[in-house]
Design a protein around this motif. Structure first.
Motif, mmCIF file in Angstrom:
data_model
loop_
_atom_site.group_PDB
_atom_site.id
_atom_site.type_symbol
_atom_site.label_atom_id
_atom_site.label_comp_id
_atom_site.label_asym_id
_atom_site.label_seq_id
_atom_site.Cartn_x
_atom_site.Cartn_y
_atom_site.Cartn_z
ATOM 1 N N THR A 217 -47.949 -88.851 -91.860
ATOM 2 C CA THR A 217 -47.233 -89.163 -93.093
ATOM 3 C C THR A 217 -46.498 -87.921 -93.612
ATOM 4 O OG1 THR A 217 -49.098 -88.570 -94.513
ATOM 5 C CG2 THR A 217 -48.967 -90.873 -93.781
ATOM 6 N N ALA A 218 -45.529 -88.171 -94.476
ATOM 7 C CA ALA A 218 -44.826 -87.092 -95.174
ATOM 8 C C ALA A 218 -44.180 -87.671 -96.422
ATOM 9 C CB ALA A 218 -43.767 -86.447 -94.291
ATOM 10 N N GLU A 219 -43.964 -86.791 -97.402
ATOM 11 C CA GLU A 219 -43.276 -87.175 -98.638
ATOM 12 C C GLU A 219 -41.794 -86.819 -98.530
ATOM 13 O OE1 GLU A 219 -43.355 -86.319 -103.457
ATOM 14 O OE2 GLU A 219 -44.818 -85.329 -102.169
ATOM 15 N N TYR A 220 -40.955 -87.736 -98.919
ATOM 16 C CA TYR A 220 -39.492 -87.582 -98.896
ATOM 17 C C TYR A 220 -39.007 -87.125 -100.267
ATOM 18 C CZ TYR A 220 -34.722 -89.571 -99.419
ATOM 19 O OH TYR A 220 -33.392 -89.782 -99.692
ATOM 20 N N ALA A 221 -37.985 -86.280 -100.268
ATOM 21 C CA ALA A 221 -37.310 -85.894 -101.516
ATOM 22 C C ALA A 221 -35.848 -85.595 -101.205
ATOM 23 C CB ALA A 221 -37.971 -84.671 -102.130
ATOM 24 N N ILE A 222 -34.980 -85.819 -102.183
ATOM 25 C CA ILE A 222 -33.557 -85.523 -102.022
ATOM 26 C C ILE A 222 -32.969 -85.124 -103.362
ATOM 27 C CG2 ILE A 222 -32.840 -87.933 -102.325
ATOM 28 C CD1 ILE A 222 -30.630 -87.338 -100.172
ATOM 29 N N SER A 223 -32.061 -84.156 -103.329
ATOM 30 C CA SER A 223 -31.311 -83.726 -104.504
ATOM 31 C C SER A 223 -29.902 -83.378 -104.033
ATOM 32 C CB SER A 223 -31.935 -82.484 -105.140
ATOM 33 O OG SER A 223 -33.255 -82.720 -105.501
ATOM 34 N N MET A 224 -28.913 -83.988 -104.636
ATOM 35 C CA MET A 224 -27.529 -83.768 -104.223
ATOM 36 C C MET A 224 -26.729 -83.116 -105.347
ATOM 37 S SD MET A 224 -27.557 -84.984 -101.121
ATOM 38 C CE MET A 224 -25.866 -85.246 -100.616
ATOM 39 N N ARG A 225 -25.738 -82.317 -104.966
ATOM 40 C CA ARG A 225 -24.809 -81.748 -105.941
ATOM 41 C C ARG A 225 -23.966 -82.883 -106.519
ATOM 42 N NH1 ARG A 225 -21.287 -77.626 -102.932
ATOM 43 N NH2 ARG A 225 -20.375 -77.393 -105.011
ATOM 44 N N ALA A 226 -23.459 -82.701 -107.710
ATOM 45 C CA ALA A 226 -22.652 -83.735 -108.380
ATOM 46 C C ALA A 226 -21.448 -84.136 -107.537
ATOM 47 C CB ALA A 226 -22.213 -83.252 -109.755
ATOM 48 N N CYS A 227 -20.827 -83.175 -106.854
ATOM 49 C CA CYS A 227 -19.629 -83.473 -106.048
ATOM 50 C C CYS A 227 -19.936 -84.381 -104.860
ATOM 51 C CB CYS A 227 -18.965 -82.184 -105.572
ATOM 52 S SG CYS A 227 -19.965 -81.208 -104.414
ATOM 53 N N ALA A 228 -21.207 -84.507 -104.475
ATOM 54 C CA ALA A 228 -21.588 -85.329 -103.317
ATOM 55 C C ALA A 228 -22.102 -86.705 -103.712
ATOM 56 C CB ALA A 228 -22.647 -84.603 -102.493
ATOM 57 N N ILE A 229 -22.414 -86.894 -104.986
ATOM 58 C CA ILE A 229 -22.960 -88.175 -105.430
ATOM 59 C C ILE A 229 -21.882 -89.253 -105.335
ATOM 60 C CG2 ILE A 229 -23.890 -89.421 -107.432
ATOM 61 C CD1 ILE A 229 -25.280 -86.773 -108.218
ATOM 62 N N GLY A 230 -22.252 -90.361 -104.719
ATOM 63 C CA GLY A 230 -21.312 -91.469 -104.566
ATOM 64 C C GLY A 230 -20.437 -91.377 -103.327
#
Length: 166
Positions: free
Chosen positions: A78-91
């Motif tokens: 198992t593993a835990e997933y996480a993600i954080s994107m810069r505003a310019c990449a959202i969408g």
């Protein structure tokens, strides 16, 4: 779009999303106190047997965000997933491409069976994204964390290798 280990050159891009109030409001932890030195230290310690933080980078190797597998447990697979994107990449679709690539690594290279995540209950946009990516809602921990003096609920999601479509 590609995944690669984080590099020191990504530190300023990481600080950008950490200090963006519209993005940071959705985190369990407070990122406003992060400094360039703290982020560089994080990057230097971002890749080992139990944690793999990748940069999401475009074709010009510009940093767009961080996507991670944390608390990697080889015995339980198992593993835990996480993600954080810069505003310019959202969408832009970059997060979806990166998530699919990370899940391929998790299930086929690392031979994991289950990848899970938790998200603040009021972060509906993220929940829709996770469901679109194939994660299944598993339950809610009521008043599980205290953020800015307010108790918040966490929703838990997971995806199993057998349910992941390449």
């Amino acid at each position: 779009m590609k995944l690669r280990p984080l590099q020191i050159k990504d530190a300023e891009g990481m600080l950008e999303w950490m200090h963006n109030p519209d993005i940071a409001k959705n985190f369990r932890f407070n990122t406003s106190g992060q400094t360039l030195d703290k982020v560089k230290n994080f990057i230097e310690n971002s890749f080992d047997e139990e944690t793999k933080h990748y940069a999401v980078a475009n074709e010009n190797d510009e940093y767009l965000g961080t996507i991670s597998l944390k608390a990697i447990n080889r015995e339980d697979k198992t593993a835990e997933y996480a993600i954080s994107m810069r505003a310019c990449a959202i969408g832009t679709g970059a997060a979806a491409i990166a998530t699919r690539e990370l899940l391929k690594k998790a299930f086929y290279e690392m031979e994991l069976n289950r990848v899970y995540l938790n998200v603040l209950s009021d972060n509906v946009r993220a929940q829709k994204f996770y469901e679109k990516m194939g994660f299944t809602y598993e339950g809610e921990f009521k008043q599980h964390i205290c953020k800015n003096g307010e108790f918040k609920d966490l929703k838990w999601y997971a995806i199993l290798k057998e349910n992941f479509e390449v």
